[in-house]
Design an enzyme around this catalytic site. Structure first.
Site, PDB file in Angstrom:
ATOM      1  N   ARG A 134       0.861  -1.170   0.000  1.00 27.55           N
ATOM      2  CA  ARG A 134       0.000   0.000   0.000  1.00 27.55           C
ATOM      3  C   ARG A 134       0.906   1.231   0.000  1.00 27.55           C
ATOM      4  O   ARG A 134       1.999   1.206   0.575  1.00 27.55           O
ATOM      5  CB  ARG A 134      -0.896   0.010   1.238  1.00 27.55           C
ATOM      6  CG  ARG A 134      -1.876   1.182   1.283  1.00 27.55           C
ATOM      7  CD  ARG A 134      -2.650   1.218   2.601  1.00 27.55           C
ATOM      8  NE  ARG A 134      -3.464   2.439   2.673  1.00 27.55           N
ATOM      9  CZ  ARG A 134      -4.075   2.862   3.767  1.00 27.55           C
ATOM     10  NH1 ARG A 134      -3.953   2.181   4.897  1.00 27.55           N
ATOM     11  NH2 ARG A 134      -4.788   3.978   3.745  1.00 27.55           N
ATOM     12  N   HIS A 135       0.491   2.295  -0.667  1.00 26.13           N
ATOM     13  CA  HIS A 135       1.297   3.517  -0.685  1.00 26.13           C
ATOM     14  C   HIS A 135       1.539   4.025   0.734  1.00 26.13           C
ATOM     15  O   HIS A 135       0.845   3.652   1.686  1.00 26.13           O
ATOM     16  CB  HIS A 135       0.612   4.598  -1.512  1.00 26.13           C
ATOM     17  CG  HIS A 135      -0.746   4.973  -0.974  1.00 26.13           C
ATOM     18  ND1 HIS A 135      -0.921   5.766   0.145  1.00 26.13           N
ATOM     19  CD2 HIS A 135      -1.996   4.641  -1.400  1.00 26.13           C
ATOM     20  CE1 HIS A 135      -2.213   5.915   0.387  1.00 26.13           C
ATOM     21  NE2 HIS A 135      -2.889   5.238  -0.523  1.00 26.13           N
TER      22      HIS A 135
ATOM     23  N   ARG B 146       0.010   9.803   3.214  1.00 25.72           N
ATOM     24  CA  ARG B 146      -0.395  10.878   2.297  1.00 25.72           C
ATOM     25  C   ARG B 146      -1.192  11.933   3.042  1.00 25.72           C
ATOM     26  O   ARG B 146      -1.638  11.723   4.168  1.00 25.72           O
ATOM     27  CB  ARG B 146      -1.240  10.318   1.164  1.00 25.72           C
ATOM     28  CG  ARG B 146      -2.522   9.644   1.644  1.00 25.72           C
ATOM     29  CD  ARG B 146      -3.519   9.438   0.516  1.00 25.72           C
ATOM     30  NE  ARG B 146      -4.676   8.684   0.933  1.00 25.72           N
ATOM     31  CZ  ARG B 146      -5.710   9.193   1.597  1.00 25.72           C
ATOM     32  NH1 ARG B 146      -5.716  10.469   1.947  1.00 25.72           N
ATOM     33  NH2 ARG B 146      -6.747   8.434   1.931  1.00 25.72           N
TER      34      ARG B 146
ATOM     35  N   ARG C  74       1.194   9.538  -5.163  1.00 29.70           N
ATOM     36  CA  ARG C  74       1.522   8.882  -3.892  1.00 29.70           C
ATOM     37  C   ARG C  74       2.086   7.480  -4.072  1.00 29.70           C
ATOM     38  O   ARG C  74       2.883   7.024  -3.254  1.00 29.70           O
ATOM     39  CB  ARG C  74       0.303   8.846  -2.967  1.00 29.70           C
ATOM     40  CG  ARG C  74      -0.916   8.099  -3.474  1.00 29.70           C
ATOM     41  CD  ARG C  74      -2.068   8.257  -2.486  1.00 29.70           C
ATOM     42  NE  ARG C  74      -3.315   7.635  -2.879  1.00 29.70           N
ATOM     43  CZ  ARG C  74      -4.234   8.189  -3.660  1.00 29.70           C
ATOM     44  NH1 ARG C  74      -4.019   9.406  -4.135  1.00 29.70           N
ATOM     45  NH2 ARG C  74      -5.361   7.565  -3.947  1.00 29.70           N
TER      46      ARG C  74
ATOM     47  N   GLU D 133     -15.233   2.118  -9.569  1.00 29.77           N
ATOM     48  CA  GLU D 133     -15.031   1.351  -8.345  1.00 29.77           C
ATOM     49  C   GLU D 133     -16.379   1.129  -7.673  1.00 29.77           C
ATOM     50  O   GLU D 133     -17.286   1.963  -7.790  1.00 29.77           O
ATOM     51  CB  GLU D 133     -14.123   2.102  -7.375  1.00 29.77           C
ATOM     52  CG  GLU D 133     -12.689   2.243  -7.832  1.00 29.77           C
ATOM     53  CD  GLU D 133     -11.792   2.817  -6.747  1.00 29.77           C
ATOM     54  OE1 GLU D 133     -12.078   2.590  -5.552  1.00 29.77           O
ATOM     55  OE2 GLU D 133     -10.815   3.509  -7.088  1.00 29.77           O
TER      56      GLU D 133
ATOM     57  N   HIS E 186      -2.957   0.294  -3.437  1.00 28.56           N
ATOM     58  CA  HIS E 186      -3.848   0.909  -2.464  1.00 28.56           C
ATOM     59  C   HIS E 186      -4.446  -0.124  -1.515  1.00 28.56           C
ATOM     60  O   HIS E 186      -4.396  -1.327  -1.779  1.00 28.56           O
ATOM     61  CB  HIS E 186      -4.962   1.642  -3.209  1.00 28.56           C
ATOM     62  CG  HIS E 186      -4.448   2.567  -4.269  1.00 28.56           C
ATOM     63  ND1 HIS E 186      -4.120   3.879  -4.010  1.00 28.56           N
ATOM     64  CD2 HIS E 186      -4.160   2.357  -5.590  1.00 28.56           C
ATOM     65  CE1 HIS E 186      -3.666   4.441  -5.119  1.00 28.56           C
ATOM     66  NE2 HIS E 186      -3.682   3.550  -6.095  1.00 28.56           N
ATOM     67  N   ASP E 187      -5.063   0.363  -0.427  1.00 32.06           N
ATOM     68  CA  ASP E 187      -5.666  -0.554   0.539  1.00 32.06           C
ATOM     69  C   ASP E 187      -6.832  -1.318  -0.079  1.00 32.06           C
ATOM     70  O   ASP E 187      -7.087  -2.468   0.285  1.00 32.06           O
ATOM     71  CB  ASP E 187      -6.099   0.174   1.813  1.00 32.06           C
ATOM     72  CG  ASP E 187      -7.003   1.371   1.563  1.00 32.06           C
ATOM     73  OD1 ASP E 187      -7.225   1.739   0.397  1.00 32.06           O
ATOM     74  OD2 ASP E 187      -7.492   1.946   2.566  1.00 32.06           O
ATOM     75  N   SER E 188      -7.532  -0.716  -1.035  1.00 35.05           N
ATOM     76  CA  SER E 188      -8.611  -1.428  -1.726  1.00 35.05           C
ATOM     77  C   SER E 188      -8.056  -2.635  -2.479  1.00 35.05           C
ATOM     78  O   SER E 188      -8.713  -3.684  -2.553  1.00 35.05           O
ATOM     79  CB  SER E 188      -9.343  -0.495  -2.689  1.00 35.05           C
ATOM     80  OG  SER E 188      -8.445   0.094  -3.620  1.00 35.05           O
TER      81      SER E 188
END
Length: 419
Positions: A39-40, A43, A116, A225, A317-319
């Site tokens: 995950r980035h 931010r 990010r 999404e 990403h967390d998704s």
């Protein structure tokens, strides 16, 4: 206000210390390949007077010196620390030589095309390979989502839409999203009090004065999404802003305007965000659709025959993490000393090992992550002070006491996951 300290419960069988892991694996196994999904990093939140967050409170949101959604300077430093630790871990496990710069056959870093994610890869590379030229690949125009990392719906049939809505409601609660919102009512009320919601633009101008009854609607549309409106979505953005303030090291009297008084209260607020991620991206029907490209990419990155990079880093990403875990059926896990189940900067580490005695290839999956304290206090990571680690297990790839499952079984499970 006392310093917020976080506590977590974790079965000892699920976590190996750095020293124990090094002794056990180095003696009997050889590390051959690693693929990391990250995950980035840290931010800036999406908060401005005209944003959704600006309309839910009369209070002034903190101004960041980084544009909204961009990796912060602190986030960059934290990623460089993570990269430094990984360079030591890879050297200790004899996959890469810490003394020499890697070449394209050694390391491949591929990120989503947002600032990010790209910056996360860049800072990681600086920390891991200082003084070396290590390309960070992104394939789309800056600010455009790469299809590999874009968890969008691809099926526009009425049957799929209804199936997805049913699946989301099923994972939310026995009474669907409505039931989940009822369960979160106390958290919503606490959040409303923190925001002084009764004096917000939403209430005074739009006459929407009950935070918990913001209109809720599930959105399943091709090319987008999966989405939801209402308190779960808005509450997620707010909880995200609070936790990012905390991670960024803001004085406690400035985090949520000083109105979060305990660890329990913070965890209750973050639970809104955790439920959002699980409900929208963790339901099997939706997860399989939005994560198929990523699962296939990771699966194809491991091969007995093809010449693949020794170390691959993917940054999304967390998704992505939530849908990936659901699709490949990662068993429930707990992360000690963390607010989140998919922490900022957390890294899912797929490791291919070879048993030196039998020659059998094995797979090990671990979650490397920085604790909340390590993030907040900008703690350097190294052999003496490593990140936290949890061993993960796929339902269809049982592990032994060292956390290994058969590589052939892993490949089969990954292939079946998207069928």
């Amino acid at each position: 206000m006392k310093k917020i300290r976080l506590k977590g419960v974790l079965a000892l069988t699920c976590i190996l210390s750095f020293s124990t892991q090094a002794l056990e694996t180095l003696n009997h196994y050889t590390l051959e390949q690693v693929v990391v999904f990250s995950r980035h990093g840290l931010r800036a939140p999406l908060a401005s007077p005209n944003s959704t967050l600006g309309k839910v409170t009369p209070n002034q949101w903190p101004q960041w010196d980084t544009p909204a959604s961009y990796l912060t300077t602190r986030g960059g430093v934290l990623e460089s620390y993570f990269g430094h630790y990984f360079s030591q871990w890879l050297a200790d496990n004899k996959l890469l030589d810490q003394k020499d710069c890697p070449n394209q056959n050694d390391v491949y870093i591929y990120t989503n095309s947002l600032q990010r994610t790209i910056a996360t890869g860049q800072y990681f590379a600086v920390g891991a390979f200082p003084g070396c030229t290590v390309p960070v690949v992104h394939k789309e125009t800056l600010g455009t989502m790469d299809p590999l990392f874009f968890p969008v719906i691809s099926d526009d049939s009425a049957e799929f839409k209804q199936s997805a809505i049913n699946a989301i409601n099923n994972i939310a609660d026995s009474d669907g999203v409505k039931g989940l919102n009822n369960k979160l009512a106390h958290a919503y009320q606490d959040m409303s009090n923190i925001l002084n919601y009764s004096q917000s633009q939403n209430c005074l101008t739009d006459k929407q004065c009950d935070f918990s009854t913001l209109p809720t609607k599930l959105i399943i549309e091709k090319g987008k999404e999966p989405g939801i409106t209402g308190p779960l979505r808005t509450g997620t953005s707010i909880a995200d802003a609070f936790i990012l303030q905390y991670y960024e090291g803001a004085p406690l009297q400035d985090v949520a305007w000083g109105k979060i008084k305990s660890n329990q209260q913070f965890e209750q607020l973050v639970a809104i965000k955790e439920n959002y991620n699980t409900v929208l991206f963790g339901s099997p029907v939706v997860a399989k659709q939005v994560a198929t490209k990523l699962v296939n990419y990771i699966n194809q990155s491991f091969s007995e025959n093809e010449n693949k990079p020794k170390f691959t880093l993917l940054v999304g990403h967390d998704s992505n993490v939530a849908s990936l875990f659901s699709t490949i059926k990662i068993k429930p896990y707990q992360l000690a000393d963390q607010f989140e189940t998919t922490p900022i900067g957390g890294k899912v580490v797929f490791q291919k090992w070879r048993n030196n005695q039998t020659g059998e290839a094995m797979m090990k999956i671990e979650y490397f992550y920085q604790s909340t304290d390590q993030i907040r206090h900008l703690t350097e990571l190294n052999r003496q002070n490593p990140p936290h680690k949890v061993t993960l297990e796929m339902e269809n790839c049982p592990i032994n006491t060292l956390g290994f499952c058969a590589f052939s079984t892993f490949k089969q499970a990954m292939s079946k996951a998207t069928q």
